[in-house]
Motif scaffolding. Structure first.
Motif, PDB file in Angstrom:
ATOM      1  N   ALA A  41      -8.891  -3.658  -6.662  1.00 14.78           N
ATOM      2  CA  ALA A  41      -9.427  -3.473  -8.012  1.00 14.78           C
ATOM      3  C   ALA A  41      -8.396  -3.864  -9.060  1.00 14.78           C
ATOM      4  CB  ALA A  41      -9.870  -2.028  -8.205  1.00 14.78           C
ATOM      5  N   ALA A  42      -7.136  -3.500  -8.820  1.00 15.57           N
ATOM      6  CA  ALA A  42      -6.077  -3.861  -9.762  1.00 15.57           C
ATOM      7  C   ALA A  42      -5.863  -5.371  -9.794  1.00 15.57           C
ATOM      8  CB  ALA A  42      -4.782  -3.147  -9.383  1.00 15.57           C
ATOM      9  N   VAL A  43      -5.928  -6.005  -8.627  1.00 16.93           N
ATOM     10  CA  VAL A  43      -5.775  -7.463  -8.559  1.00 16.93           C
ATOM     11  C   VAL A  43      -6.910  -8.151  -9.311  1.00 16.93           C
ATOM     12  CG1 VAL A  43      -5.818  -9.455  -7.006  1.00 16.93           C
ATOM     13  CG2 VAL A  43      -4.492  -7.426  -6.387  1.00 16.93           C
ATOM     14  N   LEU A  44      -8.132  -7.694  -9.088  1.00 15.33           N
ATOM     15  CA  LEU A  44      -9.287  -8.309  -9.745  1.00 15.33           C
ATOM     16  C   LEU A  44      -9.248  -8.086 -11.253  1.00 15.33           C
ATOM     17  CD1 LEU A  44     -12.063  -7.359  -7.163  1.00 15.33           C
ATOM     18  CD2 LEU A  44     -11.038  -9.609  -7.524  1.00 15.33           C
ATOM     19  N   ASP A  45      -8.773  -6.937 -11.690  1.00 21.59           N
ATOM     20  CA  ASP A  45      -8.667  -6.676 -13.127  1.00 21.59           C
ATOM     21  C   ASP A  45      -7.670  -7.624 -13.785  1.00 21.59           C
ATOM     22  OD1 ASP A  45     -10.556  -4.708 -13.231  1.00 21.59           O
ATOM     23  OD2 ASP A  45      -9.137  -3.043 -13.071  1.00 21.59           O
TER      24      ASP A  45
ATOM     25  N   ASP B  99      -5.957   3.203  -1.618  1.00 23.82           N
ATOM     26  CA  ASP B  99      -6.089   2.401  -0.408  1.00 23.82           C
ATOM     27  C   ASP B  99      -6.207   0.932  -0.786  1.00 23.82           C
ATOM     28  OD1 ASP B  99      -8.648   2.133  -1.433  1.00 23.82           O
ATOM     29  OD2 ASP B  99      -9.634   3.244   0.179  1.00 23.82           O
ATOM     30  N   GLU B 100      -6.641   0.113   0.170  1.00 22.34           N
ATOM     31  CA  GLU B 100      -6.743  -1.327  -0.068  1.00 22.34           C
ATOM     32  C   GLU B 100      -7.675  -1.653  -1.233  1.00 22.34           C
ATOM     33  OE1 GLU B 100      -6.324  -0.809   4.476  1.00 22.34           O
ATOM     34  OE2 GLU B 100      -7.433   0.147   2.833  1.00 22.34           O
ATOM     35  N   MET B 101      -8.758  -0.896  -1.359  1.00 22.83           N
ATOM     36  CA  MET B 101      -9.719  -1.182  -2.413  1.00 22.83           C
ATOM     37  C   MET B 101      -9.140  -0.844  -3.789  1.00 22.83           C
ATOM     38  SD  MET B 101     -12.002  -2.545  -0.593  1.00 22.83           S
ATOM     39  CE  MET B 101     -13.309  -2.826  -1.800  1.00 22.83           C
TER      40      MET B 101
ATOM     41  N   LEU C 136       0.825  -1.207   0.000  1.00 15.60           N
ATOM     42  CA  LEU C 136       0.000   0.000   0.000  1.00 15.60           C
ATOM     43  C   LEU C 136       0.859   1.257   0.000  1.00 15.60           C
ATOM     44  CD1 LEU C 136      -2.711  -1.090   2.610  1.00 15.60           C
ATOM     45  CD2 LEU C 136      -2.927  -1.055   0.113  1.00 15.60           C
ATOM     46  N   ALA C 137       2.036   1.166   0.615  1.00 16.46           N
ATOM     47  CA  ALA C 137       2.933   2.327   0.667  1.00 16.46           C
ATOM     48  C   ALA C 137       3.427   2.727  -0.718  1.00 16.46           C
ATOM     49  CB  ALA C 137       4.124   2.022   1.574  1.00 16.46           C
ATOM     50  N   GLY C 138       3.391   1.789  -1.663  1.00 17.45           N
ATOM     51  CA  GLY C 138       3.855   2.085  -3.009  1.00 17.45           C
ATOM     52  C   GLY C 138       2.774   2.576  -3.949  1.00 17.45           C
ATOM     53  N   LEU C 139       1.534   2.672  -3.468  1.00 14.84           N
ATOM     54  CA  LEU C 139       0.432   3.130  -4.311  1.00 14.84           C
ATOM     55  C   LEU C 139       0.446   4.651  -4.445  1.00 14.84           C
ATOM     56  CD1 LEU C 139      -2.510   0.917  -2.980  1.00 14.84           C
ATOM     57  CD2 LEU C 139      -1.243   0.617  -5.119  1.00 14.84           C
ATOM     58  N   PRO C 140      -0.176   5.187  -5.489  1.00 16.36           N
ATOM     59  CA  PRO C 140      -0.273   6.648  -5.639  1.00 16.36           C
ATOM     60  C   PRO C 140      -1.034   7.267  -4.470  1.00 16.36           C
ATOM     61  CG  PRO C 140      -0.856   5.530  -7.685  1.00 16.36           C
ATOM     62  CD  PRO C 140      -0.762   4.470  -6.635  1.00 16.36           C
TER      63      PRO C 140
END
Length: 210
Positions: free
Chosen positions: A203-207, A197-199, A189-193
């Motif tokens: 969403a990226a995992v599900l895609d 957040d977790e969701m 999560l620390a590497g996300l823009p």
């Protein structure tokens, strides 16, 4: 015989009816569960939180397993409702599996203590009809969306391929939920823009799985 209730601020003696006392105890138990964890939830703690006599929880649930099981049943009912709400908001067939996953993880994020209780089989009495009914109804939403047919665990109406699809989807969202609740996703999560957040990560995992 002593009354099952006692005076509390804003709640005069005898103010609870049978059904409302049971609901008050479940609400109190859920509050303890989310605040103190399952280790802090006892019959006496639930009674104290609800402001009733120590005998009241035993009269309604029998023992701690009964209280936990009825609380888990309520959790599965809400869990199912959350997944169905996500489905209604995503009518496109290609998005339905992702919608289920989002509803699954969102429930875990919003109700972490209750979610973990629901999957603690050693603390629950699976012979209680309310729990079994709620669990199977929630599972039917997942299996019906991913596998193409609603079925309770153990039924033989699904093909091996359908069962594999359900197991893969369930493993993904449940594993993600547990990693999230255990804090194991923090490095990712620390590497996300900023603002993610977790969701966002989910969403990226599900895609990627579409």
């Amino acid at each position: 015989m002593a009354s099952a209730t006692k005076a509390t601020p804003g709640k005069p003696p005898g103010a609870y009816h049978h059904g409302s006392l049971r609901q008050a105890l479940l609400q109190a138990a859920e509050g303890i569960l989310e605040r103190d964890g399952i280790q802090g939830l006892t019959l006496r703690a639930a009674a104290r939180e609800a402001g009733v006599s120590h005998a009241a929880p035993k009269n309604h649930f029998g023992d701690l397993s009964g209280l936990l099981s009825d609380l888990a049943a309520l959790g599965f009912e809400r869990f199912r409702a959350g997944m169905l709400a996500r489905l209604e908001a995503a009518p496109e067939p290609a998005r339905r599996a992702a919608a289920i996953g989002q509803g699954y993880v969102e429930f875990a994020r919003t109700h972490p203590g209750l979610f973990q209780l629901m999957f603690r089989g050693e603390r629950l009495d699976m012979t209680r009809p309310a729990l079994r009914t709620a669990l199977f109804a929630a599972f039917a939403v997942l299996s019906g969306t991913v596998g193409g047919e609603a079925a309770a665990p153990g039924e033989r109406s699904l093909t091996v391929a359908q069962l594999a699809d359900i197991a893969a989807a369930w493993s993904l969202v449940h594993g993600f939920s547990m990693l999230m609740l255990d804090g194991r996703l923090k490095p990712l999560l620390a590497g996300l823009p900023p603002g993610s957040d977790e969701m966002t990560l989910l969403a990226a995992v599900l895609d990627r799985g579409r």
